[in-house]
Design a protein around this motif. Structure first.
Motif, PDB file in Angstrom:
ATOM      1  N   GLY A  36       0.812  -1.207   0.000  1.00 37.18           N
ATOM      2  CA  GLY A  36       0.000   0.000   0.000  1.00 37.18           C
ATOM      3  C   GLY A  36       0.840   1.250   0.000  1.00 37.18           C
ATOM      4  N   TYR A  37       0.210   2.324  -0.416  1.00 41.15           N
ATOM      5  CA  TYR A  37       0.851   3.646  -0.472  1.00 41.15           C
ATOM      6  C   TYR A  37       0.039   4.634   0.351  1.00 41.15           C
ATOM      7  CZ  TYR A  37       1.824   8.303  -2.477  1.00 41.15           C
ATOM      8  OH  TYR A  37       2.087   9.627  -2.639  1.00 41.15           O
ATOM      9  N   SER A  38       0.704   5.371   1.241  1.00 44.00           N
ATOM     10  CA  SER A  38       0.083   6.434   2.022  1.00 44.00           C
ATOM     11  C   SER A  38      -1.089   5.882   2.838  1.00 44.00           C
ATOM     12  CB  SER A  38      -0.332   7.575   1.086  1.00 44.00           C
ATOM     13  OG  SER A  38      -0.655   8.740   1.816  1.00 44.00           O
ATOM     14  N   GLN A  39      -2.317   6.384   2.636  1.00 42.40           N
ATOM     15  CA  GLN A  39      -3.442   5.823   3.375  1.00 42.40           C
ATOM     16  C   GLN A  39      -3.559   4.322   3.132  1.00 42.40           C
ATOM     17  OE1 GLN A  39      -8.323   6.156   3.678  1.00 42.40           O
ATOM     18  NE2 GLN A  39      -7.217   7.934   2.940  1.00 42.40           N
ATOM     19  N   GLY A  40      -3.257   3.884   1.914  1.00 36.34           N
ATOM     20  CA  GLY A  40      -3.274   2.462   1.608  1.00 36.34           C
ATOM     21  C   GLY A  40      -2.221   1.692   2.383  1.00 36.34           C
ATOM     22  N   ALA A  41      -1.097   2.346   2.718  1.00 33.06           N
ATOM     23  CA  ALA A  41      -0.082   1.697   3.548  1.00 33.06           C
ATOM     24  C   ALA A  41      -0.579   1.544   4.974  1.00 33.06           C
ATOM     25  CB  ALA A  41       1.215   2.511   3.523  1.00 33.06           C
ATOM     26  N   ALA A  42      -1.376   2.505   5.446  1.00 28.84           N
ATOM     27  CA  ALA A  42      -1.991   2.356   6.768  1.00 28.84           C
ATOM     28  C   ALA A  42      -2.913   1.144   6.783  1.00 28.84           C
ATOM     29  CB  ALA A  42      -2.759   3.620   7.137  1.00 28.84           C
ATOM     30  N   VAL A  43      -3.686   0.971   5.716  1.00 32.94           N
ATOM     31  CA  VAL A  43      -4.594  -0.172   5.604  1.00 32.94           C
ATOM     32  C   VAL A  43      -3.808  -1.480   5.601  1.00 32.94           C
ATOM     33  CG1 VAL A  43      -6.233  -1.352   4.088  1.00 32.94           C
ATOM     34  CG2 VAL A  43      -6.379   1.133   4.394  1.00 32.94           C
ATOM     35  N   ALA A  44      -2.857  -1.604   4.679  1.00 38.12           N
ATOM     36  CA  ALA A  44      -2.095  -2.847   4.531  1.00 38.12           C
ATOM     37  C   ALA A  44      -1.253  -3.138   5.767  1.00 38.12           C
ATOM     38  CB  ALA A  44      -1.215  -2.774   3.290  1.00 38.12           C
ATOM     39  N   GLY A  45      -0.632  -2.100   6.326  1.00 35.22           N
ATOM     40  CA  GLY A  45       0.206  -2.298   7.505  1.00 35.22           C
ATOM     41  C   GLY A  45      -0.593  -2.692   8.730  1.00 35.22           C
ATOM     42  N   ASP A  46      -1.750  -2.061   8.920  1.00 34.16           N
ATOM     43  CA  ASP A  46      -2.588  -2.413  10.072  1.00 34.16           C
ATOM     44  C   ASP A  46      -3.057  -3.862   9.980  1.00 34.16           C
ATOM     45  OD1 ASP A  46      -2.269   0.158  10.956  1.00 34.16           O
ATOM     46  OD2 ASP A  46      -4.371   0.757  10.726  1.00 34.16           O
ATOM     47  N   LEU A  47      -3.456  -4.291   8.774  1.00 31.75           N
ATOM     48  CA  LEU A  47      -3.908  -5.672   8.614  1.00 31.75           C
ATOM     49  C   LEU A  47      -2.744  -6.640   8.816  1.00 31.75           C
ATOM     50  CD1 LEU A  47      -6.186  -7.632   8.022  1.00 31.75           C
ATOM     51  CD2 LEU A  47      -5.678  -7.390   5.580  1.00 31.75           C
ATOM     52  N   ALA A  48      -1.576  -6.311   8.287  1.00 29.80           N
ATOM     53  CA  ALA A  48      -0.398  -7.166   8.471  1.00 29.80           C
ATOM     54  C   ALA A  48      -0.056  -7.299   9.949  1.00 29.80           C
ATOM     55  CB  ALA A  48       0.792  -6.605   7.697  1.00 29.80           C
ATOM     56  N   ALA A  49      -0.156  -6.191  10.690  1.00 28.79           N
ATOM     57  CA  ALA A  49       0.141  -6.240  12.119  1.00 28.79           C
ATOM     58  C   ALA A  49      -0.837  -7.156  12.844  1.00 28.79           C
ATOM     59  CB  ALA A  49       0.093  -4.838  12.707  1.00 28.79           C
ATOM     60  N   GLU A  50      -2.110  -7.089  12.469  1.00 27.71           N
ATOM     61  CA  GLU A  50      -3.107  -7.954  13.095  1.00 27.71           C
ATOM     62  C   GLU A  50      -2.824  -9.422  12.782  1.00 27.71           C
ATOM     63  OE1 GLU A  50      -6.954  -6.663  11.864  1.00 27.71           O
ATOM     64  OE2 GLU A  50      -6.789  -4.707  12.848  1.00 27.71           O
ATOM     65  N   ILE A  51      -2.521  -9.720  11.525  1.00 31.76           N
ATOM     66  CA  ILE A  51      -2.229 -11.100  11.145  1.00 31.76           C
ATOM     67  C   ILE A  51      -0.961 -11.582  11.838  1.00 31.76           C
ATOM     68  CG2 ILE A  51      -1.590 -12.595   9.202  1.00 31.76           C
ATOM     69  CD1 ILE A  51      -3.441 -10.888   7.456  1.00 31.76           C
TER      70      ILE A  51
ATOM     71  N   ARG B 193       0.054 -10.741  14.694  1.00 27.97           N
ATOM     72  CA  ARG B 193      -0.247 -11.000  16.107  1.00 27.97           C
ATOM     73  C   ARG B 193      -1.079 -12.261  16.301  1.00 27.97           C
ATOM     74  NH1 ARG B 193      -1.382  -5.344  16.149  1.00 27.97           N
ATOM     75  NH2 ARG B 193      -3.622  -5.791  16.165  1.00 27.97           N
ATOM     76  N   GLY B 194      -1.480 -12.885  15.204  1.00 26.75           N
ATOM     77  CA  GLY B 194      -2.248 -14.116  15.319  1.00 26.75           C
ATOM     78  C   GLY B 194      -3.719 -13.974  15.016  1.00 26.75           C
ATOM     79  N   ALA B 195      -4.178 -12.756  14.678  1.00 27.59           N
ATOM     80  CA  ALA B 195      -5.569 -12.567  14.271  1.00 27.59           C
ATOM     81  C   ALA B 195      -5.747 -13.058  12.836  1.00 27.59           C
ATOM     82  CB  ALA B 195      -5.959 -11.097  14.383  1.00 27.59           C
ATOM     83  N   HIS B 196      -6.994 -13.305  12.446  1.00 26.46           N
ATOM     84  CA  HIS B 196      -7.311 -13.724  11.071  1.00 26.46           C
ATOM     85  C   HIS B 196      -6.509 -14.963  10.674  1.00 26.46           C
ATOM     86  CE1 HIS B 196      -8.991  -9.725  11.138  1.00 26.46           C
ATOM     87  NE2 HIS B 196      -7.792  -9.168  11.191  1.00 26.46           N
ATOM     88  N   ARG B 197      -6.547 -15.966  11.485  1.00 23.13           N
ATOM     89  CA  ARG B 197      -5.751 -17.171  11.239  1.00 23.13           C
ATOM     90  C   ARG B 197      -6.151 -17.853   9.933  1.00 23.13           C
ATOM     91  NH1 ARG B 197      -2.601 -18.701  15.390  1.00 23.13           N
ATOM     92  NH2 ARG B 197      -2.963 -17.736  17.430  1.00 23.13           N
ATOM     93  N   GLY B 198      -5.162 -18.540   9.354  1.00 21.40           N
ATOM     94  CA  GLY B 198      -5.409 -19.289   8.134  1.00 21.40           C
ATOM     95  C   GLY B 198      -5.090 -18.521   6.873  1.00 21.40           C
ATOM     96  N   ARG B 199      -4.724 -17.243   6.991  1.00 20.42           N
ATOM     97  CA  ARG B 199      -4.368 -16.454   5.810  1.00 20.42           C
ATOM     98  C   ARG B 199      -2.870 -16.552   5.550  1.00 20.42           C
ATOM     99  NH1 ARG B 199      -9.227 -15.163   8.686  1.00 20.42           N
ATOM    100  NH2 ARG B 199     -10.674 -14.245   7.160  1.00 20.42           N
ATOM    101  N   GLU B 200      -2.503 -16.852   4.307  1.00 22.59           N
ATOM    102  CA  GLU B 200      -1.090 -17.025   3.970  1.00 22.59           C
ATOM    103  C   GLU B 200      -0.525 -15.717   3.424  1.00 22.59           C
ATOM    104  OE1 GLU B 200       1.879 -20.254   1.809  1.00 22.59           O
ATOM    105  OE2 GLU B 200      -0.225 -20.156   1.214  1.00 22.59           O
ATOM    106  N   VAL B 201      -0.190 -14.818   4.326  1.00 22.34           N
ATOM    107  CA  VAL B 201       0.438 -13.543   3.983  1.00 22.34           C
ATOM    108  C   VAL B 201       1.930 -13.691   4.241  1.00 22.34           C
ATOM    109  CG1 VAL B 201       0.597 -11.093   4.532  1.00 22.34           C
ATOM    110  CG2 VAL B 201      -1.644 -12.222   4.494  1.00 22.34           C
TER     111      VAL B 201
END
Length: 261
Positions: free
Chosen positions: A91-106, A108-116
């Protein structure tokens, strides 16, 4: 410094599989712009397929920045679920906030089963200090604070002088970011909601303390950083002109080819 760190073990067979890069655009550009396009074009097409993820990409109208990021996270998670391949979040700018926040959650163990398998962020508004691509520290950290990402290899492209991702701790522009996250005048209810959120942020002592005496040497820098954002291309042109987006893609190309992802 190291381009990435992760608790995951490298998988040498990654390069034999197609990897989907899910890209979230910046504010008012959900379909991408020159920055994201330069990044995408530098990716190795024998390894990666790319797809833009649609979301509001708004800042105040029709929805607030905070609501736009939340909607982006839901859209990005749905895109991950639809992907048949391992995924890189980008992601870029606001999109980086979106992608980074989701990556941080994954991570930490949230949203299990996703292969990121990795995260690539350009001008992240929540970049932690000391995390950057290449050998030159751009200084500062994200305008809305710091968000670490553990458990997923993460690459940050940050241009020096960009107030969105490399703002000094003592820069007064931080208050604008704090108080405008829920800004919206789409209708009367939205304006009232913004006012309530500003009061909640202040009453809970969640404002970034740029005014701390420890930061006094940086107080005078707001005008220079604002000019860099508005007129000098620090948040836009520099990422293309100085090669940050291309270097980000090349780092992904290299680490997949070397079996690090």
């Amino acid at each position: 410094m190291s381009l990435w760190s992760s608790s995951r073990s490298p998988r040498a067979n990654r390069q034999t599989r197609t990897i989907d890069v899910l890209v979230v655009g910046g504010t008012w550009n959900p379909g991408g712009d020159g920055v994201t396009e330069t990044f995408i074009h530098a990716l190795d097409t024998s390894i990666f397929t790319t797809r833009m993820v649609a979301y509001p990409a708004a800042y105040g109208t029709p929805v607030s920045y905070a609501d736009s990021v939340a909607a982006g996270k839901r859209a990005l998670l749905a895109a991950v679920d639809r992907s048949p391949n391992p995924v890189v979040l980008a992601g870029y700018s606001q999109g980086a906030a979106v992608a980074g926040d989701l990556a941080a959650e994954i991570g930490r163990g949230a949203h299990r089963g996703r292969e990121v398998i990795a995260c690539a962020l350009i001008a992240d508004p929540r970049r932690p200090a000391g995390h950057y691509l290449g050998d030159t520290d751009p200084g500062g950290y994200g305008v809305v604070g710091e968000r670490p990402i553990d458990g997923i290899p993460t690459y940050w492209a940050a241009a020096p002088g960009d107030p969105i991702t490399a703002l000094p701790a003592g820069n007064p522009l931080r208050t604008i970011a704090d108080l405008s996250a829920f800004f919206s005048f789409a209708d009367a209810n939205a304006a009232v909601h913004w006012a309530h959120q500003m009061l909640n942020t202040a009453s809970r002592n969640q404002l970034q303390r740029w005014w701390s005496l420890d930061n006094w040497r940086q107080w005078a820098g707001a005008l220079a950083y604002a000019r860099g954002y508005l007129f000098d291309g620090r948040h836009t042109d520099d990422y293309i002109r100085l090669g940050y987006t291309t270097a980000l893609a090349q780092a992904l190309n290299r680490d997949v080819a070397n079996g690090r992802l």
